[in-house]
Design an enzyme around this catalytic site. Structure first.
Site, PDB file in Angstrom:
ATOM      1  N   ALA A 112       0.840  -1.194   0.000  1.00 20.16           N
ATOM      2  CA  ALA A 112       0.000   0.000   0.000  1.00 20.16           C
ATOM      3  C   ALA A 112       0.878   1.248   0.000  1.00 20.16           C
ATOM      4  O   ALA A 112       2.090   1.177   0.214  1.00 20.16           O
ATOM      5  CB  ALA A 112      -0.917  -0.004   1.217  1.00 20.16           C
ATOM      6  N   GLY A 132      -0.191  -5.155   0.292  1.00 23.84           N
ATOM      7  CA  GLY A 132      -1.364  -5.045  -0.558  1.00 23.84           C
ATOM      8  C   GLY A 132      -1.161  -5.658  -1.930  1.00 23.84           C
ATOM      9  O   GLY A 132      -2.112  -6.114  -2.563  1.00 23.84           O
ATOM     10  N   GLU A 146      -1.744  -9.288  -1.426  1.00 21.67           N
ATOM     11  CA  GLU A 146      -3.181  -9.475  -1.245  1.00 21.67           C
ATOM     12  C   GLU A 146      -3.923  -9.349  -2.569  1.00 21.67           C
ATOM     13  O   GLU A 146      -4.855 -10.111  -2.848  1.00 21.67           O
ATOM     14  CB  GLU A 146      -3.708  -8.455  -0.227  1.00 21.67           C
ATOM     15  CG  GLU A 146      -3.212  -8.748   1.190  1.00 21.67           C
ATOM     16  CD  GLU A 146      -3.539  -7.653   2.179  1.00 21.67           C
ATOM     17  OE1 GLU A 146      -3.992  -7.989   3.286  1.00 21.67           O
ATOM     18  OE2 GLU A 146      -3.332  -6.459   1.855  1.00 21.67           O
ATOM     19  N   GLU A 198       3.464  -6.248   6.979  1.00 26.60           N
ATOM     20  CA  GLU A 198       2.758  -5.211   7.730  1.00 26.60           C
ATOM     21  C   GLU A 198       3.108  -5.191   9.215  1.00 26.60           C
ATOM     22  O   GLU A 198       3.123  -4.130   9.843  1.00 26.60           O
ATOM     23  CB  GLU A 198       1.238  -5.401   7.571  1.00 26.60           C
ATOM     24  CG  GLU A 198       0.694  -5.014   6.213  1.00 26.60           C
ATOM     25  CD  GLU A 198       0.727  -6.148   5.212  1.00 26.60           C
ATOM     26  OE1 GLU A 198       0.066  -6.043   4.171  1.00 26.60           O
ATOM     27  OE2 GLU A 198       1.440  -7.151   5.455  1.00 26.60           O
TER      28      GLU A 198
END
Length: 258
Positions: free
Chosen positions: A63, A109, A112, A132
């Site tokens: 992210a 992300g 993911e 993370e």
């Protein structure tokens, strides 16, 4: 300037995330991914979709951490998270086969996002991980749910607890990726695979995906009932008439792809 673009080659849409230097998952990228895939869902020229990142450094390196400070301590943050989930879930259930080409760093992300695709092709220099925890966070884009379903609870917890990345070869052994190919050959390999897929009936392909995705969350009794319902549906399509007739006539079927 658009950060997510696509082009179509022989029934396959190639979607490229271009957010240099590392193609991070910003708000703009999330929005544009949804917009592009919405267009492709109804595009009759498209049977399969390949998703990749621009360049050779990263598929997507997580992210956009620069956006994080504005979220710290913010009330109603759950709604923002659920909006991301809405996009991820849509990509997961997208009614056409999807292939991710992991051409570099695939972190947070990005990992993911890759897990929402049906098939993952990793170039040998790619690294995958959910780091993370090193920021005092944990995966919030579906990682805590999709990763255990793909590689098992114990391995998934190890990756998320330590935040350490794994190589493409390790990801292959874990079952996180389908194939590892030499650096620079991921797209060629994916297009070859897509060519095998796009010759099939989209009516059948979409129902295979629906049966697998939905059935995974049902009891075996409920899942086979779902399969039977979808099997009944496919027998009402023009494609099965064409497929059976082509078999009888010993020719290649010409499916409608609608």
């Amino acid at each position: 300037m658009k950060k997510v673009t696509y082009e179509i080659h022989e029934k396959t849409a190639i979607v490229t995330i271009n957010n240099p230097p590392l193609n991070v998952l910003s708000k703009q990228v999330t929005t544009e991914l949804y917009e592009v895939f919405t267009e492709l869902e109804t595009n009759e020229e498209t049977v399969a979709v390949i998703l990749t990142g621009a360049g050779s450094k990263a598929f997507m390196a997580g992210a956009d951490i620069k956006e994080f400070p504005e979220w710290i301590g913010k009330t109603g943050f759950k709604d923002i998270v659920l909006e991301t989930h809405r996009v991820m879930n849509y990509l997961d259930d997208f009614p056409k086969p999807t292939i991710a080409v992991l051409n570099g760093l695939t972190f947070g992300g990005g990992c993911e996002l890759a897990m929402t695709c049906d098939i993952r092709i990793a170039e040998e220099h790619a690294k995958l991980g959910l780091p993370e925890v090193k920021l005092g966070l944990f995966p919030g884009g579906g990682g805590t749910q999709r990763l255990p379903r793909l590689i098992g609870e114990a391995r998934a917890k190890e990756l998320m607890f330590t935040g350490e990345p794994i190589t493409a070869e390790e990801a292959d052994r874990y079952g996180l990726v389908n194939h590892v190919v030499p650096t620079g050959q991921g797209m060629t390999y994916a297009q070859g695979m897509a060519a095998k897929v796009t010759g099939q009936s989209l009516q059948a392909l979409s129902r295979i995906k629906q049966a697998v995705n939905k059935g995974a969350h049902l009891s075996i009794e409920e899942a086979v009932e779902l399969e039977a319902e979808l099997f009944d549906e496919v027998f009402q399509t023009e494609d099965i008439k064409e497929g059976v007739q082509a078999f009888i006539e010993k020719r290649k079927p010409a499916f409608t792809h609608r």
